[in-house]
Enzyme design. Structure first.
Site, PDB file in Angstrom:
ATOM      1  N   GLU A  51      81.127  40.016 -20.008  1.00 59.48           N
ATOM      2  CA  GLU A  51      80.201  40.382 -19.019  1.00 59.48           C
ATOM      3  C   GLU A  51      80.752  40.184 -17.726  1.00 59.48           C
ATOM      4  O   GLU A  51      80.913  39.099 -17.410  1.00 59.48           O
ATOM      5  CB  GLU A  51      78.848  39.853 -19.440  1.00 59.48           C
ATOM      6  CG  GLU A  51      77.649  40.289 -18.439  1.00 59.48           C
ATOM      7  CD  GLU A  51      76.365  39.785 -18.560  1.00 59.48           C
ATOM      8  OE1 GLU A  51      76.186  39.012 -19.669  1.00 59.48           O
ATOM      9  OE2 GLU A  51      75.513  40.270 -17.908  1.00 59.48           O
TER      10      GLU A  51
ATOM     11  N   LYS B 183      79.075  30.206 -17.423  1.00 58.09           N
ATOM     12  CA  LYS B 183      79.214  30.749 -16.354  1.00 58.09           C
ATOM     13  C   LYS B 183      78.106  30.457 -15.317  1.00 58.09           C
ATOM     14  O   LYS B 183      78.358  30.416 -14.295  1.00 58.09           O
ATOM     15  CB  LYS B 183      79.218  32.434 -16.478  1.00 58.09           C
ATOM     16  CG  LYS B 183      80.756  32.741 -16.743  1.00 58.09           C
ATOM     17  CD  LYS B 183      80.820  34.327 -16.785  1.00 58.09           C
ATOM     18  CE  LYS B 183      80.261  34.750 -18.170  1.00 58.09           C
ATOM     19  NZ  LYS B 183      80.513  36.147 -18.284  1.00 58.09           N
TER      20      LYS B 183
ATOM     21  N   ARG C 157      82.214  28.257 -31.067  1.00 56.65           N
ATOM     22  CA  ARG C 157      82.725  28.504 -29.640  1.00 56.65           C
ATOM     23  C   ARG C 157      83.667  27.129 -29.250  1.00 56.65           C
ATOM     24  O   ARG C 157      83.409  26.062 -30.009  1.00 56.65           O
ATOM     25  CB  ARG C 157      81.554  28.508 -28.905  1.00 56.65           C
ATOM     26  CG  ARG C 157      80.742  27.410 -28.436  1.00 56.65           C
ATOM     27  CD  ARG C 157      79.216  27.821 -27.975  1.00 56.65           C
ATOM     28  NE  ARG C 157      79.380  27.953 -26.499  1.00 56.65           N
ATOM     29  CZ  ARG C 157      79.509  29.045 -25.946  1.00 56.65           C
ATOM     30  NH1 ARG C 157      79.182  30.199 -26.499  1.00 56.65           N
ATOM     31  NH2 ARG C 157      79.535  29.491 -24.565  1.00 56.65           N
TER      32      ARG C 157
HETATM   33  P1  ATP Z   1      78.738  31.970 -20.767  1.00 49.66           P
HETATM   34  O1  ATP Z   1      77.901  31.201 -21.880  1.00 49.66           O
HETATM   35  O2  ATP Z   1      79.843  31.018 -20.077  1.00 49.66           O
HETATM   36  O3  ATP Z   1      78.111  32.933 -19.711  1.00 49.66           O
HETATM   37  P2  ATP Z   1      79.036  34.284 -22.271  1.00 49.66           P
HETATM   38  O4  ATP Z   1      79.328  34.242 -23.878  1.00 49.66           O
HETATM   39  O5  ATP Z   1      78.042  34.676 -21.806  1.00 49.66           O
HETATM   40  O6  ATP Z   1      79.697  33.058 -21.779  1.00 49.66           O
HETATM   41  P3  ATP Z   1      80.774  36.482 -21.997  1.00 49.66           P
HETATM   42  O7  ATP Z   1      81.157  37.403 -20.929  1.00 49.66           O
HETATM   43  O8  ATP Z   1      79.536  37.345 -22.545  1.00 49.66           O
HETATM   44  O9  ATP Z   1      80.074  35.365 -21.851  1.00 49.66           O
HETATM   45  O10 ATP Z   1      81.700  36.333 -23.174  1.00 49.66           O
HETATM   46  C1  ATP Z   1      82.652  37.222 -23.641  1.00 49.66           C
HETATM   47  C2  ATP Z   1      83.090  36.566 -24.777  1.00 49.66           C
HETATM   48  O11 ATP Z   1      83.759  35.527 -24.892  1.00 49.66           O
HETATM   49  C3  ATP Z   1      82.165  36.744 -26.052  1.00 49.66           C
HETATM   50  O12 ATP Z   1      82.648  37.357 -26.869  1.00 49.66           O
HETATM   51  C4  ATP Z   1      81.791  35.348 -26.107  1.00 49.66           C
HETATM   52  O13 ATP Z   1      81.558  35.078 -27.325  1.00 49.66           O
HETATM   53  C5  ATP Z   1      83.396  34.746 -25.968  1.00 49.66           C
HETATM   54  N1  ATP Z   1      82.968  33.046 -25.307  1.00 49.66           N
HETATM   55  C6  ATP Z   1      82.257  32.732 -24.540  1.00 49.66           C
HETATM   56  N2  ATP Z   1      82.280  31.368 -24.123  1.00 49.66           N
HETATM   57  C7  ATP Z   1      83.156  31.017 -25.390  1.00 49.66           C
HETATM   58  C8  ATP Z   1      83.318  29.662 -25.773  1.00 49.66           C
HETATM   59  N3  ATP Z   1      83.123  28.469 -25.235  1.00 49.66           N
HETATM   60  N4  ATP Z   1      84.289  29.576 -26.991  1.00 49.66           N
HETATM   61  C9  ATP Z   1      84.730  30.582 -27.467  1.00 49.66           C
HETATM   62  N5  ATP Z   1      84.363  31.938 -27.110  1.00 49.66           N
HETATM   63  C10 ATP Z   1      83.635  32.190 -26.024  1.00 49.66           C
HETATM   64 MG    MG Z   2      77.255  36.598 -22.838  1.00 50.72          MG
END
Ligand code: ATP
Ligand code: MG
Length: 562
Positions: free
Chosen positions: A40, A276, A266
């Site tokens: 995102e 984020k 994760r």
């Molecule tokens: P955050 O919690 O930091 O905002 P998010 O999951 O909301 O992370 P996205 O931009 O939606 O951020 O994530 C893009 C991809 O990265 C998704 O498929 C998510 O599952 C993966 N991802 C995010 N954080 C991790 C993590 N700590 N370990 C592995 N994969 C991750």
């Molecule tokens: Mg997300």
């Protein structure tokens, strides 16, 4: 026995996701896997994202297949083009290529709208007028079934009309939503008539003012995957409970493809926060200098700190892919960059906290060009010239007025070896009587010891680094420590994670002096300052004002602290 790195890699057992893919290819279910990385664009990527990038793009590379980069941009209030660009840049920098497969969920807004109308026509979606509070009440809890909305049984015509009016901007934000009609008694809360569209009168970074209704993540994600013919949709464990909904949309809508969602654990890393939202707080409250502050575990922060793409890929490879939540120690990441830089970083000399040494028996006007090895174990990395003069700098910590017996460095009467140069013996020192500070030390050198050995066979235990006081180049040096001072800054829900910021995470040294070969080093240049660790020239460094960031020390200093 394995003889090459590739063979060693080939012997590593497959993780459960790669095994599933291998089975799907073997059974003929798919000819080739198609994966995607779906960030995102509401912030910069962090090391957790790197795990997902390495997994999705890694699978594509291993199978000679493609991985899509898809921006999941369904929430225009939080998303910006700046983030899109930084994310692309980070993925490329990590060494991956999406080719022509760059997509945006917003590309599918028309399809998503049509699918929503189809759901309404099938009697599988309805426009609901409960407000947010009522919606929560009706939803029920984990132990209590939800209640059906009084708007649930509107006619198809009425729903079509209302949805159309939502789209046309005739209805106020928050007054109406479109919901899937599934099961308010489902034990899975995600299945209790989830919202699929909401009104948001906000311009979108790509579609401008075309839309004032935007689709929700769960609805958008599965359809985007299906439209792109993704075979394996890999996500983190918190989406496990969303999988029934993912499958429900695709089953009901009979999309042209039905990707399989697979969840993995994760990355959780000690001594940092990894969301984020929290990283954003550190940036907006100026607790760090920006998203690319070298203490941040963002990809851009790690890059500025001096991490190499290979070190991050190796780290992701080493931690592997599993189904169980676990914590990785920050030391594992630090080791990975240390291992990489140990191979590739040229060795140089820099004095972080200089103390002047006057070699009283060395001719005043003389400069000798001394040869230093760029990598003691790698002659192919060559040598460089180090000017040696009567006045040099050594590290302040390499002198003690009254050294203990085991201090194998300088002290009155003590002899040490200057790296690549001569033995020197301390004969005197000058002290500022008011401050107590040592301002310079006096030594004599033994001209017979050039190259670091005495012809009479006498030994010295210590070898210290040095820089010519005449030819040395001033530099500013940033020493970093971990940004947080406890393993899990998020653990205690009653204490804000910011309370655990390490007040000593940045030390700036303004009077350092480095060897002249480093003059004009380009930003991004990586070196090892002998005895001090690995350093990288900062992006703000200029020819006039050199700035180095310490990437990592030579040893894990936290191991000792515990
Ligand atoms: P955050 O919690 O930091 O905002 P998010 O999951 O909301 O992370 P996205 O931009 O939606 O951020 O994530 C893009 C991809 O990265 C998704 O498929 C998510 O599952 C993966 N991802 C995010 N954080 C991790 C993590 N700590 N370990 C592995 N994969 C991750
Ligand atoms: Mg997300």
């Amino acid at each position: 026995m394995a003889t090459s790195e590739t063979e060693i890699k080939a012997e590593k057992p497959l993780d459960f996701i790669r095994q599933i893919i291998r089975d799907d290819l073997a059974s003929g279910k798919h000819k080739t896997p198609v994966t995607r990385f779906p960030p995102e664009p509401n912030g910069f990527l962090h090391i957790g994202h790197a795990k997902s990038i390495c997994l999705n793009f890694g699978i594509a590379l291993e199978n000679n297949a493609s991985c899509n980069l898809r921006f999941d941009d369904t929430n225009p209030s939080k998303e910006e083009t700046e983030y899109v660009e930084s994310i692309k840049n980070d993925v490329k920098w990590l060494g991956y290529d999406w080719g022509d497969n760059l997509f945006f969920s917003s590309d599918y807004f028309d399809n998503l709208y049509d699918y929503a109308v189809e759901l309404i026509r099938m009697g599988k979606a309805y426009v609901c007028c409960l407000d947010a509070e009522e919606m929560r009440e009706y939803r029920g809890t984990l132990t209590e079934a939800g209640k059906e909305s009084p708007y649930r049984n509107r006619s198809v015509e009425e729903n079509i009309d209302l949805f159309n009016r939502m789209k046309n901007g005739e209805l106020a934000e928050g007054s109406h939503v479109l919901r899937a009609k599934i099961d308010m008694a489902s034990p899975n809360l995600n299945m209790r008539d989830p919202v699929i569209y909401r009104i948001m009168k906000v311009d979108h970074h790509r579609t401008g003012s075309k839309w004032c209704i935007y689709p929700m993540y769960d609805y958008t994600h599965c359809i985007s995957d299906a439209l792109e013919n993704i075979t394996h949709s890999l996500c983190t464990l918190e989406f496990e409970d969303h999988r029934p909904l993912y499958d429900w949309f695709l089953d009901v809508l009979k999309t042209p493809a039905h990707p399989r969602q697979i969840e993995f654990a994760r990355l959780n890393l000690s001594y940092t926060v990894m969301s984020k939202r929290k990283l954003m707080q550190l940036v907006s409250e100026n607790l760090v200098s920006g998203w690319d502050d070298p203490r941040m575990l963002t990809i851009s922060g790690l890059r500025r700190r001096g991490y190499t793409p290979a070190s991050i890929r190796n780290f992701c490879d080493e931690i592997g892919i599993g189904k169980r939540e676990s914590w990785i120690d920050m030391g594992v990441l630090e080791n990975s960059i240390r291992n990489d830089l140990n191979e590739i970083a040229p060795r140089v000399m820099g004095v972080l906290d200089p103390l002047k040494v006057i070699i009283t028996n060395y001719p005043e006007e003389q400069t000798e060009e001394i040869e230093g090895k760029n990598h003691p174990q790698k002659p192919e990395m060559g040598t460089r010239k180090l000017p040696f003069t009567r006045e040099i700098y050594v590290e302040r910590s390499d002198f003690m007025e009254e050294p203990p017996k085991k201090f194998f460095r300088l002290g009155p009467g003590r002899e040490v070896r200057l790296r690549y140069a001569y033995f020197i013996t301390c004969t005197d020192f000058v002290k500022d009587e008011t401050t107590g500070e040592i301002t310079e030390i006096h030594c004599t050198y033994d001209p017979e010891t050039y190259g670091g050995n005495a012809p009479d066979g006498r030994k010295v235990k210590g070898t210290i680094h040095w820089v010519s006081a005449v030819h040395g180049v001033p530099a500013r040096i940033h020493l970093y420590d971990r940004l947080f001072n406890i393993e899990n800054p998020d653990a205690d829900k009653d204490v804000n994670f910011k309370e655990h910021l390490n007040p000593d995470s940045l030390t700036t040294l303004t009077h350092s002096v480095v060897e002249p070969s480093l003059a004009g080093s380009a930003p991004g240049t990586r070196v090892q300052f002998e005895r001090q660790g690995y350093f990288c020239v900062d992006k703000d460094s200029t020819d006039e004002s050199l700035i180095f960031n310490r990437t990592v020390g030579l040893r894990d200093s936290w191991k000792k602290k515990k």
